[in-house]
Scaffold this motif. Structure first.
Motif, PDB file in Angstrom:
ATOM      1  N   MET A   1     -18.344  24.447 -56.098  1.00 48.75           N
ATOM      2  CA  MET A   1     -18.551  23.880 -54.768  1.00 48.75           C
ATOM      3  C   MET A   1     -19.427  24.777 -53.901  1.00 48.75           C
ATOM      4  N   MET A   2     -19.645  26.025 -54.351  1.00 50.42           N
ATOM      5  CA  MET A   2     -20.421  26.963 -53.558  1.00 50.42           C
ATOM      6  C   MET A   2     -21.776  26.367 -53.207  1.00 50.42           C
ATOM      7  N   GLY A   3     -22.113  26.387 -51.901  1.00 52.98           N
ATOM      8  CA  GLY A   3     -23.401  25.886 -51.470  1.00 52.98           C
ATOM      9  C   GLY A   3     -23.480  24.378 -51.400  1.00 52.98           C
ATOM     10  N   ALA A   4     -22.347  23.694 -51.185  1.00 51.10           N
ATOM     11  CA  ALA A   4     -22.355  22.234 -51.075  1.00 51.10           C
ATOM     12  C   ALA A   4     -23.387  21.805 -50.039  1.00 51.10           C
ATOM     13  N   ARG A   5     -24.334  20.963 -50.455  1.00 49.79           N
ATOM     14  CA  ARG A   5     -25.426  20.570 -49.570  1.00 49.79           C
ATOM     15  C   ARG A   5     -25.210  19.196 -48.951  1.00 49.79           C
ATOM     16  N   VAL A   6     -24.340  18.402 -49.553  1.00 48.68           N
ATOM     17  CA  VAL A   6     -24.038  17.080 -49.016  1.00 48.68           C
ATOM     18  C   VAL A   6     -22.527  16.975 -48.851  1.00 48.68           C
ATOM     19  N   ILE A   7     -22.081  16.861 -47.610  1.00 51.42           N
ATOM     20  CA  ILE A   7     -20.654  16.826 -47.308  1.00 51.42           C
ATOM     21  C   ILE A   7     -20.330  15.492 -46.643  1.00 51.42           C
ATOM     22  N   ALA A   8     -19.355  14.780 -47.196  1.00 50.73           N
ATOM     23  CA  ALA A   8     -18.933  13.484 -46.665  1.00 50.73           C
ATOM     24  C   ALA A   8     -17.563  13.630 -46.016  1.00 50.73           C
ATOM     25  N   ILE A   9     -17.436  13.159 -44.784  1.00 53.06           N
ATOM     26  CA  ILE A   9     -16.153  13.190 -44.082  1.00 53.06           C
ATOM     27  C   ILE A   9     -15.822  11.776 -43.619  1.00 53.06           C
ATOM     28  N   ASP A  10     -14.720  11.239 -44.133  1.00 54.32           N
ATOM     29  CA  ASP A  10     -14.279   9.893 -43.783  1.00 54.32           C
ATOM     30  C   ASP A  10     -12.893   9.942 -43.153  1.00 54.32           C
ATOM     31  N   GLY A  11     -12.487   8.804 -42.579  1.00 53.15           N
ATOM     32  CA  GLY A  11     -11.155   8.704 -42.006  1.00 53.15           C
ATOM     33  C   GLY A  11     -11.108   7.639 -40.931  1.00 53.15           C
ATOM     34  N   PRO A  12      -9.906   7.265 -40.484  1.00 50.54           N
ATOM     35  CA  PRO A  12      -9.761   6.245 -39.441  1.00 50.54           C
ATOM     36  C   PRO A  12     -10.193   6.760 -38.078  1.00 50.54           C
ATOM     37  N   ALA A  13     -10.242   5.870 -37.100  1.00 52.38           N
ATOM     38  CA  ALA A  13     -10.661   6.224 -35.746  1.00 52.38           C
ATOM     39  C   ALA A  13      -9.778   7.315 -35.161  1.00 52.38           C
ATOM     40  N   LEU A 141     -22.468   7.706 -50.153  1.00 48.77           N
ATOM     41  CA  LEU A 141     -22.852   8.871 -50.949  1.00 48.77           C
ATOM     42  C   LEU A 141     -21.708   9.290 -51.875  1.00 48.77           C
ATOM     43  N   PRO A 142     -21.416   8.475 -52.881  1.00 47.44           N
ATOM     44  CA  PRO A 142     -20.336   8.837 -53.806  1.00 47.44           C
ATOM     45  C   PRO A 142     -20.638  10.107 -54.591  1.00 47.44           C
ATOM     46  N   GLU A 143     -21.902  10.540 -54.588  1.00 52.47           N
ATOM     47  CA  GLU A 143     -22.271  11.764 -55.296  1.00 52.47           C
ATOM     48  C   GLU A 143     -22.202  13.000 -54.405  1.00 52.47           C
ATOM     49  N   ALA A 144     -21.639  12.877 -53.204  1.00 53.46           N
ATOM     50  CA  ALA A 144     -21.534  14.015 -52.287  1.00 53.46           C
ATOM     51  C   ALA A 144     -20.848  15.198 -52.961  1.00 53.46           C
ATOM     52  N   ASP A 145     -21.290  16.400 -52.623  1.00 54.58           N
ATOM     53  CA  ASP A 145     -20.732  17.611 -53.228  1.00 54.58           C
ATOM     54  C   ASP A 145     -19.288  17.851 -52.807  1.00 54.58           C
ATOM     55  N   LEU A 146     -18.970  17.523 -51.558  1.00 49.49           N
ATOM     56  CA  LEU A 146     -17.619  17.710 -51.035  1.00 49.49           C
ATOM     57  C   LEU A 146     -17.242  16.487 -50.215  1.00 49.49           C
ATOM     58  N   LYS A 147     -16.059  15.925 -50.506  1.00 51.56           N
ATOM     59  CA  LYS A 147     -15.582  14.749 -49.786  1.00 51.56           C
ATOM     60  C   LYS A 147     -14.251  15.082 -49.118  1.00 51.56           C
ATOM     61  N   LEU A 148     -14.214  14.929 -47.809  1.00 51.81           N
ATOM     62  CA  LEU A 148     -12.996  15.157 -47.042  1.00 51.81           C
ATOM     63  C   LEU A 148     -12.557  13.842 -46.416  1.00 51.81           C
ATOM     64  N   ARG A 218     -10.581  25.230 -42.326  1.00 51.46           N
ATOM     65  CA  ARG A 218     -10.130  24.750 -43.633  1.00 51.46           C
ATOM     66  C   ARG A 218     -11.297  24.142 -44.408  1.00 51.46           C
ATOM     67  N   ALA A 219     -12.127  23.376 -43.717  1.00 48.78           N
ATOM     68  CA  ALA A 219     -13.285  22.758 -44.367  1.00 48.78           C
ATOM     69  C   ALA A 219     -14.274  23.816 -44.845  1.00 48.78           C
ATOM     70  N   LEU A 220     -14.494  24.835 -44.042  1.00 46.64           N
ATOM     71  CA  LEU A 220     -15.409  25.908 -44.436  1.00 46.64           C
ATOM     72  C   LEU A 220     -14.913  26.609 -45.696  1.00 46.64           C
ATOM     73  N   ALA A 221     -13.597  26.789 -45.790  1.00 50.29           N
ATOM     74  CA  ALA A 221     -13.029  27.414 -46.980  1.00 50.29           C
ATOM     75  C   ALA A 221     -13.270  26.545 -48.207  1.00 50.29           C
ATOM     76  N   LEU A 222     -13.198  25.229 -48.026  1.00 52.83           N
ATOM     77  CA  LEU A 222     -13.425  24.311 -49.144  1.00 52.83           C
ATOM     78  C   LEU A 222     -14.897  24.283 -49.545  1.00 52.83           C
ATOM     79  N   VAL A 223     -15.787  24.399 -48.572  1.00 50.65           N
ATOM     80  CA  VAL A 223     -17.221  24.427 -48.870  1.00 50.65           C
ATOM     81  C   VAL A 223     -17.559  25.635 -49.734  1.00 50.65           C
ATOM     82  N   GLY A 224     -16.927  26.754 -49.431  1.00 51.81           N
ATOM     83  CA  GLY A 224     -17.281  27.988 -50.118  1.00 51.81           C
ATOM     84  C   GLY A 224     -16.438  28.340 -51.313  1.00 51.81           C
TER      85      GLY A 224
END
Length: 225
Positions: A1-13, A141-148, A218-224
Motif C-alpha cells: 500500500m506504500m505510496g497509494a496514489r488513488v484513494i477512494a473514500i465512500d460512506g453515507p451522508a 474506481l474499483p482499482e483504487a489503491d486504498l478504499k475506505l 488512521r487513514a494516513l497509517a493505512l496509506v503508509g
C-alpha cells in the motif's frame, strides 16, 4: 500500500467522508475531489430550469449537456473548492434543502451516472487523488489503491448536519434532518443502480466517536502501511 496514489473514500451522508478526504488530500499533497458535488450540480440545474426530478429523460438530457467543473477555491468563505455549472458558481447553492431532497433520485438515473462517472474516472486515473463519494470504490474506481468506507450512527450524522446548517445560518430542525437522513439511507442502499455499500476490499471506519483528525491519522497509517 506504500505510496497509494488513488484513494477512494465512500460512506453515507455526514459520516465525515468529505472532511476527512479534504484533510487527507492536504496532508498528502493530493487533489481533493468530492464527486458528489457533480450530482448536486445536476440536481440544482434541474430545479433551476424548472424540470421535474421525476422526468428521467429530461434530467438525463440536461446531465449530458451540462458543463460541470470543480476547481480550487477562488473565494475565501469556507469553501473547499469552486463548483461551476455552465460557468455559474453554484458552490453553496447545491447545498440547499431542495437539492438535498432530490439528489438521490437524480443521481440514481443510469444516464446521469454514466455522464458523471466518465468524467470522474478521467480525473481519478491521473493519480495523486483522494476521491470521495458513494460508489467510488465499487463503481467509479474499483482499482483504487486504498478504499475506505466511513460509517456513523444516523443520530450522530443528523447532529453533524444540524451543526453544519446552523453554522451557515440556515434552518436546522433535528427531527426533520434525522427523518430525511434515514430516508435517504434507505433509498441509497436499496436502489438498483450503484447502491450505497462498501467495496468487498474496503476498510470500514466507524467515526461516531472519533474526531475528524483522529480519522485522518488512521487513514494516513493505512496509506503508509
Amino acid at each position: 500500500m506504500m505510496g497509494a496514489r488513488v484513494i477512494a473514500i465512500d460512506g453515507p451522508a455526514a459520516s465525515g467522508k468529505t472532511t476527512v478526504a479534504e484533510r487527507l488530500a492536504r496532508r498528502l499533497g493530493y487533489l481533493f475531489f468530492d464527486t458528489g458535488v457533480m450530482y448536486r450540480a445536476v440536481t440544482w440545474a434541474v430545479l433551476d430550469r424548472g424540470i421535474s426530478p421525476e422526468d428521467e429523460a429530461a434530467v438525463v438530457d440536461l446531465a449530458r449537456s451540462l458543463s460541470v467543473d470543480v476547481r480550487p477555491p477562488g473565494v475565501e468563505d469556507g469553501r473547499m473548492y469552486d463548483v461551476l455549472a455552465d460557468g455559474r458558481d453554484v458552490t453553496w447553492a447545491i447545498r440547499a434543502a431542495d437539492v438535498d431532497r432530490h439528489v438521490s433520485r437524480v443521481s440514481a438515473y443510469p444516464g446521469v451516472r454514466q455522464a458523471m462517472t466518465r468524467r470522474q474516472r478521467e480525473i481519478g486515473l491521473r493519480g495523486n487523488v483522494v476521491m470521495v463519494g458513494r460508489d467510488i470504490g465499487t463503481v467509479v474506481l474499483p482499482e483504487a489503491d486504498l478504499k475506505l468506507y466511513l460509517v456513523a450512527t444516523v443520530e450522530e450524522r443528523a447532529r453533524r448536519r444540524q451543526r453544519e446548517l446552523e453554522a451557515r445560518g440556515e434552518p436546522a430542525e433535528y427531527d426533520g434532518i434525522l427523518r430525511a437522513m434515514a430516508a435517504r439511507d434507505e433509498y441509497d442502499s436499496t436502489r438498483p443502480l450503484a447502491p450505497l455499500k462498501p467495496a468487498r476490499d474496503a476498510i470500514l471506519l466507524d467515526t461516531t466517536e472519533m474526531t475528524a483528525d483522529e480519522v485522518v491519522e488512521r487513514a494516513l497509517a493505512l496509506v503508509g502501511r
